[in-house]
Design an enzyme around this catalytic site. Structure first.
Site, PDB file in Angstrom:
ATOM      1  N   GLY A   1     -13.511  -1.640  -6.885  1.00  0.00           N
ATOM      2  CA  GLY A   1     -14.825  -1.087  -6.546  1.00  0.00           C
ATOM      3  C   GLY A   1     -14.863  -0.228  -5.296  1.00  0.00           C
ATOM      4  N   GLY A   2     -13.708   0.277  -4.817  1.00  0.00           N
ATOM      5  CA  GLY A   2     -13.730   1.151  -3.640  1.00  0.00           C
ATOM      6  C   GLY A   2     -14.439   0.478  -2.477  1.00  0.00           C
TER       7      GLY A   2
ATOM      8  CB  THR B   1      -5.872   0.636  -6.252  1.00  0.00           C
ATOM      9  OG1 THR B   1      -6.733   1.711  -6.590  1.00  0.00           O
ATOM     10  CG2 THR B   1      -5.194   0.938  -4.926  1.00  0.00           C
TER      11      THR B   1
ATOM     12  NE  ARG C   1      -4.114   1.785   0.889  1.00  0.00           N
ATOM     13  CZ  ARG C   1      -5.070   2.118   0.020  1.00  0.00           C
ATOM     14  NH1 ARG C   1      -5.041   1.680  -1.228  1.00  0.00           N
ATOM     15  NH2 ARG C   1      -6.089   2.868   0.395  1.00  0.00           N
TER      16      ARG C   1
ATOM     17  CB  THR D   1      -9.210  -0.800  -7.375  1.00  0.00           C
ATOM     18  OG1 THR D   1      -9.132   0.409  -6.623  1.00  0.00           O
ATOM     19  CG2 THR D   1      -8.335  -1.827  -6.703  1.00  0.00           C
TER      20      THR D   1
ATOM     21  CG  ASN E   1      -8.139   6.326  -4.580  1.00  0.00           C
ATOM     22  OD1 ASN E   1      -9.062   5.523  -4.471  1.00  0.00           O
ATOM     23  ND2 ASN E   1      -8.127   7.466  -3.927  1.00  0.00           N
TER      24      ASN E   1
ATOM     25  CB  SER F   1      -6.978  -0.355   1.346  1.00  0.00           C
ATOM     26  OG  SER F   1      -7.410  -1.014   0.188  1.00  0.00           O
ATOM     27  CB  SER F   2     -12.346  -1.049   0.353  1.00  0.00           C
ATOM     28  OG  SER F   2     -12.832   0.015   1.123  1.00  0.00           O
TER      29      SER F   2
ATOM     30  CG  ASP G   1      -8.457   5.298  -0.380  1.00  0.00           C
ATOM     31  OD1 ASP G   1      -9.550   5.813  -0.669  1.00  0.00           O
ATOM     32  OD2 ASP G   1      -8.030   4.267  -0.930  1.00  0.00           O
TER      33      ASP G   1
HETATM   34  N1  GLY Z   1      -8.309   3.025  -3.319  1.00  0.00           N
HETATM   35  C1  GLY Z   1      -9.229   1.991  -3.122  1.00  0.00           C
HETATM   36  C2  GLY Z   1      -8.958   1.170  -1.926  1.00  0.00           C
HETATM   37  O1  GLY Z   1      -7.815   0.962  -1.588  1.00  0.00           O
HETATM   38  O2  GLY Z   1      -9.863   0.756  -1.275  1.00  0.00           O
END
Ligand code: GLY
Length: 573
Positions: free
Chosen positions: A477-478, A403, A113, A385, A405, A456-457, A427
């Site tokens: 998909g965020g 990603t 990340r 992503t 983002n 993050s998701s 984020d």
């Molecule tokens: N930028 C999307 C995530 O990391 O959730």
């Protein structure tokens, strides 16, 4: 010599250019033609399989395994190829998470990340009156965290078999000699043109005179040179030397803050995967700084108390229960989740039976809950992503979600280096307790601190059945990522669906705030009507996520599926 079985459908036209030379992008007799290729949505493979967001990336991953590489080799080569052929989300300038399980049972979690630069500060996106500046964390130079992807690729290399120089070669060839783009890429490059010009200080390869159209060839010479420096010098070929200098010069031209030291000091981190059981299956997913694993663990642990199969697939009863669990999990996300190296994340409590039972104690069947009564807050992220799922002949499984983002990240291409930088700083919570530019609330847990990784998701996930590899799944998909993965798993385990159905059935999503249920246009109208009668606000929207899944059948076959919502495609043999 065995014939390569990387699939190329005869369905001509989608990605076709005429009168182009055909470079050997894979070598050793295994050619992939970047000027004539097609999408393959699902296939049954006997040995090795890849599902990713782009046909060329999946084909490269499969060919690398055909050549003797394993699933980790394929994951590296597929990501590198995505950085070339899918610039909206594939990346060198972003970050991601890799979750792997070796055939001997060893689990590997690699966190690459992005991190906040040393000069970042808690209030860096606030004006002098304390108001969030909605543009700065989303576009341009200040929006970028320190890129993690290249460190992640090299942290994966010890698990791979082939040298990096080999794994990067297809990406170099595709960047240098070009590949044909399809309708989707052409239109998305055209609609982003203005931003590329505005936020890049040198004209990037993505900007051409006139409009892009399907069948055009995208050549990225600067990106090829960057990849060659990585091929020659390894990770320092990106984080030091010429590439690092180009990144910092780009920063200086655009008031960005990433420094040479930030780049040199960045490291990928090994994270213990998050493991739990669901109806006799072992689920393995990503721990914080992703919220994804914790969310799906909360959701599935709640579901386990209810007979979903008896309730039926996407009946009002099933969907309502899933929505109410999602409401509570996302309220927890906003309050409790962040980078565990900077904030004590109470994962154990959040996943305890007693805590989850207490969370669901005010759930009323047939009646919509109210988010304001659950806890204040709001979360919304951009959704660009990308995910890839890989299984090899030995049974190694790899799930990677990566990603920039937003689509094309910060829209800033590093001058002379040819790759896009992320806008991942968005984020973080720009101001804890106050909605940021996406209307998102976050707490102290996700406040900006130098060196910290933004929440993050992303939810790369593996499932074992009878302690054997069963499913590799993940999606972009965020904030919809965890709910898409949740539905994919429930569809396979509770509703006995094959991989293709599990990812392509209509989807829905609730994330606590805004207090509404998003449904895809194809969602069952009768269920929708009944949910509305219970008091839910239903909002129709375009596709949710682009999930890639591989299910391993008892006969050893790899049932491989790519999401129909994009040009996602499978390959294997
Ligand atoms: N930028 C999307 C995530 O990391 O959730």
């Amino acid at each position: 010599m065995r014939k390569i079985a990387v699939l190329l459908l005869a369905m001509a036209g989608q990605f076709t250019a005429f009168s182009q030379p055909v470079p050997s992008i894979v070598g050793r007799g295994k050619q992939i033609d970047p000027y004539h290729y097609s999408v393959v949505k699902n296939a049954m493979f006997s040995k090795a399989a890849v599902s990713s967001a782009h046909p060329l990336a999946s084909m490269v991953g499969a060919a690398i395994m055909q050549e003797g590489g394993n699933a980790f080799d394929a994951a590296i080569a597929t990501q590198l190829t995505l950085a070339v052929v899918y610039p909206g989300a594939g990346n060198l300038g972003g970050g991601g998470f890799l979750l792997g399980r070796k055939s001997n049972g060893e689990l590997i979690g690699i966190d690459y990340r992005e991190a906040a630069p040393a000069k970042a500060s808690r209030d860096m996106y606030l004006d002098k009156n304390g108001n969030p500046q909605l543009n700065l964390s989303q576009t341009g130079h200040l929006a970028s965290g320190i890129p993690g992807t290249v460190a992640g690729l090299f942290a994966t290399l010890p698990y791979a078999k082939l040298p990096f120089a080999r794994l990067v070669q297809p990406a170099i060839d595709l960047a240098e000699k070009g590949f044909v783009i399809g309708e989707r890429e052409a239109s998305s490059l055209n609609s982003t043109r203005e931003s590329f010009v505005k936020y890049s200080t040198r004209t990037p390869a993505f900007v051409k005179e006139g409009k892009w159209k399907a069948g055009d060839t995208l050549i990225q010479k600067d990106l090829a040179a960057t990849l060659r420096r990585m091929q020659k010098d390894g990770a320092p070929g990106f984080y030091e030397g010429e590439t690092a200098k180009l990144i910092v010069e780009e920063m200086q031209r655009g008031n960005g803050i990433i420094s040479l030291d930030d780049l040199k000091n960045y490291t990928a981190k090994l994270r213990s995967p998050l493991e739990f059981d669901y109806r006799g299956h072992r689920i393995i997913s990503f721990a914080p700084p992703s919220s994804g694993g914790v969310i799906i663990a909360q959701l599935l642990k709640i579901m386990e108390k209810y007979p979903l199969k008896e309730y039926g697939f996407q009946t009002p009863k099933t969907v309502q229960l899933m929505i109410e669990a999602e409401r509570r999990a996302y309220a927890d996300r906003a309050e409790h989740l962040g980078d565990p190296d900077f904030y004590k994340v109470p994962v154990k409590t959040m996943l305890s039976d007693a805590y989850l039972a207490q969370r669901m104690s005010d759930y009323v069947p047939d009646k919509a809950g109210v988010s304001a009564a659950v806890k204040p807050g709001m979360i919304k992220e951009s959704e660009e992503t990308t995910h890839l799922s890989v299984v090899d002949a030995a049974g190694n499984m790899v799930a990677v979600t990566t990603t920039l983002n937003g689509g094309y990240g910060s829209r800033t291409v590093v001058g002379g280096a040819g790759f896009l930088l992320n806008n991942e700083m968005d984020d973080f919570s720009a101001k804890p307790g106050v909605p940021n530019m996406y209307g998102a609330l976050g707490g102290e847990a996700n406040a900006i601190v130098p060196g910290k990784r933004m929440l993050s998701s992303m939810t790369p996930t593996l499932v074992l059945k009878n302690n054997k590899p069963y499913l590799v799944i993940g999606t972009p998909g965020g904030t919809t990522i965890p709910t898409s993965v949740f539905q994919g798993i429930v569809n396979v385990i509770d509703f006995n669906m094959n991989a293709d159905d599990a990812i392509n059935k209509p989807k829905f999503h609730h994330q606590w705030q805004p207090d509404e249920v998003d449904v895809e246009k194809s969602f069952d109208p009768e269920t929708k009507k009944q949910l509305q009668a219970m008091g839910y606000k239903i909002v129709e929207r375009n596709g949710i996520g682009r999930t890639e899944a591989i299910r391993l059948l008892p006969n050893g076959k790899r049932e491989t599926a790519a999401d129909k919502r994009g040009d996602d495609s499978v390959a294997g043999f």
